[in-house]
Design a protein around this motif. Structure first.
Motif, PDB file in Angstrom:
ATOM      1  N   TYR A  35       0.832  -1.194   0.000  1.00 58.35           N
ATOM      2  CA  TYR A  35       0.000   0.000   0.000  1.00 58.35           C
ATOM      3  C   TYR A  35       0.876   1.258   0.000  1.00 58.35           C
ATOM      4  CZ  TYR A  35      -3.714  -3.093   1.779  1.00 58.35           C
ATOM      5  OH  TYR A  35      -4.634  -4.099   1.941  1.00 58.35           O
ATOM      6  N   TRP A  36       0.282   2.319  -0.498  1.00 58.66           N
ATOM      7  CA  TRP A  36       0.775   3.670  -0.269  1.00 58.66           C
ATOM      8  C   TRP A  36      -0.292   4.418   0.519  1.00 58.66           C
ATOM      9  CZ3 TRP A  36       5.543   5.483  -0.984  1.00 58.66           C
ATOM     10  CH2 TRP A  36       6.386   4.823  -1.887  1.00 58.66           C
ATOM     11  N   TYR A  37       0.164   5.093   1.568  1.00 53.00           N
ATOM     12  CA  TYR A  37      -0.676   5.971   2.369  1.00 53.00           C
ATOM     13  C   TYR A  37      -0.055   7.359   2.329  1.00 53.00           C
ATOM     14  CZ  TYR A  37      -3.041   2.035   4.735  1.00 53.00           C
ATOM     15  OH  TYR A  37      -3.797   0.927   5.026  1.00 53.00           O
ATOM     16  N   GLU A  46      -4.219   8.631   5.287  1.00 50.01           N
ATOM     17  CA  GLU A  46      -5.188   8.269   4.259  1.00 50.01           C
ATOM     18  C   GLU A  46      -4.594   7.214   3.334  1.00 50.01           C
ATOM     19  OE1 GLU A  46      -7.362  10.524   0.442  1.00 50.01           O
ATOM     20  OE2 GLU A  46      -5.624  11.412   1.436  1.00 50.01           O
ATOM     21  N   ARG A  47      -5.372   6.154   3.064  1.00 49.91           N
ATOM     22  CA  ARG A  47      -4.916   5.152   2.112  1.00 49.91           C
ATOM     23  C   ARG A  47      -5.041   5.713   0.704  1.00 49.91           C
ATOM     24  NH1 ARG A  47      -7.611  -0.650   2.499  1.00 49.91           N
ATOM     25  NH2 ARG A  47      -6.582  -0.536   4.522  1.00 49.91           N
ATOM     26  N   VAL A  48      -3.995   5.554  -0.084  1.00 51.58           N
ATOM     27  CA  VAL A  48      -3.940   6.132  -1.417  1.00 51.58           C
ATOM     28  C   VAL A  48      -4.104   5.062  -2.492  1.00 51.58           C
ATOM     29  CG1 VAL A  48      -2.441   7.318  -3.063  1.00 51.58           C
ATOM     30  CG2 VAL A  48      -2.506   8.051  -0.669  1.00 51.58           C
ATOM     31  N   ALA A  49      -3.363   3.961  -2.364  1.00 48.35           N
ATOM     32  CA  ALA A  49      -3.381   2.941  -3.404  1.00 48.35           C
ATOM     33  C   ALA A  49      -2.940   1.602  -2.823  1.00 48.35           C
ATOM     34  CB  ALA A  49      -2.466   3.326  -4.570  1.00 48.35           C
ATOM     35  N   ARG A  50      -3.365   0.550  -3.516  1.00 52.73           N
ATOM     36  CA  ARG A  50      -3.040  -0.811  -3.076  1.00 52.73           C
ATOM     37  C   ARG A  50      -2.681  -1.664  -4.275  1.00 52.73           C
ATOM     38  NH1 ARG A  50      -7.175  -5.607  -2.159  1.00 52.73           N
ATOM     39  NH2 ARG A  50      -5.956  -7.052  -0.892  1.00 52.73           N
ATOM     40  N   PHE A  51      -1.676  -2.524  -4.098  1.00 47.20           N
ATOM     41  CA  PHE A  51      -1.329  -3.540  -5.092  1.00 47.20           C
ATOM     42  C   PHE A  51      -1.195  -4.833  -4.309  1.00 47.20           C
ATOM     43  CE2 PHE A  51       0.717  -3.815  -9.458  1.00 47.20           C
ATOM     44  CZ  PHE A  51       0.595  -5.186  -9.554  1.00 47.20           C
ATOM     45  N   SER A  52      -2.224  -5.671  -4.395  1.00 50.96           N
ATOM     46  CA  SER A  52      -2.221  -6.884  -3.591  1.00 50.96           C
ATOM     47  C   SER A  52      -1.222  -7.903  -4.123  1.00 50.96           C
ATOM     48  CB  SER A  52      -3.615  -7.503  -3.560  1.00 50.96           C
ATOM     49  OG  SER A  52      -3.887  -8.146  -4.796  1.00 50.96           O
ATOM     50  N   TYR A  59      -7.509   2.229  -5.831  1.00 48.81           N
ATOM     51  CA  TYR A  59      -7.098   3.623  -5.677  1.00 48.81           C
ATOM     52  C   TYR A  59      -8.154   4.391  -4.890  1.00 48.81           C
ATOM     53  CZ  TYR A  59      -3.755   2.619  -9.391  1.00 48.81           C
ATOM     54  OH  TYR A  59      -2.742   2.084 -10.129  1.00 48.81           O
ATOM     55  N   GLY A  60      -7.682   5.345  -4.102  1.00 42.45           N
ATOM     56  CA  GLY A  60      -8.598   6.258  -3.452  1.00 42.45           C
ATOM     57  C   GLY A  60      -9.227   7.190  -4.473  1.00 42.45           C
ATOM     58  N   ASP A  61     -10.422   7.658  -4.177  1.00 43.81           N
ATOM     59  CA  ASP A  61     -11.137   8.513  -5.124  1.00 43.81           C
ATOM     60  C   ASP A  61     -10.362   9.791  -5.449  1.00 43.81           C
ATOM     61  OD1 ASP A  61     -14.475   7.758  -3.822  1.00 43.81           O
ATOM     62  OD2 ASP A  61     -13.237   6.740  -5.324  1.00 43.81           O
TER      63      ASP A  61
END
Length: 115
Positions: A35-37, A46-52, A59-61
């Motif tokens: 993740y990027w926060y 705030e959570r920004v993006a995820r790559f599982s 992605y956050g809105d």
């Protein structure tokens, strides 16, 4: 145990781009959800993006269609390409690795968007 080191932050003008990198330790990096926060001054993280680990992206809105997360498991690295940056993107950006209930964080890298 995973150690994460972010880099790539800096000062950029509105509309500009930056690419953040996060290098992880350990041979099982590919099994972690990454993740990027971000955390702006006086605000919650705030959570920004995820790559599982399985390849699912989220992605956050507020960053959708502007930011792109990617990972290179051979290099144990996750990236965040940030385009069309806005002043409200100013924050400390953190890399996060999650697996089996264990969370690991990097030290963060400052991104400042200002003219």
């Amino acid at each position: 145990q995973v150690q994460l080191v972010e880099s790539g932050g800096g000062l950029v003008q509105p509309g500009g781009s930056l690419r953040l990198s996060c290098v992880g330790s350990g041979s099982d990096f590919s099994f972690y959800d990454m993740y990027w926060y971000r955390q702006a001054a006086g605000q919650e993280r705030e959570r920004v993006a995820r790559f599982s680990a399985g390849g699912i992206l989220w992605y956050g809105d507020s960053v959708k269609d502007r930011f792109t997360i990617s990972r290179d498991n051979a290099k144990r690295t996750v990236y965040l390409q940030m385009n069309s940056l806005k002043p409200e993107d100013t924050a400390v950006y953190y890399c996060n690795a999650f697996r089996h209930g264990n969370n690991y964080w990097g030290q963060g890298t400052q991104v400042t968007v200002s003219s």
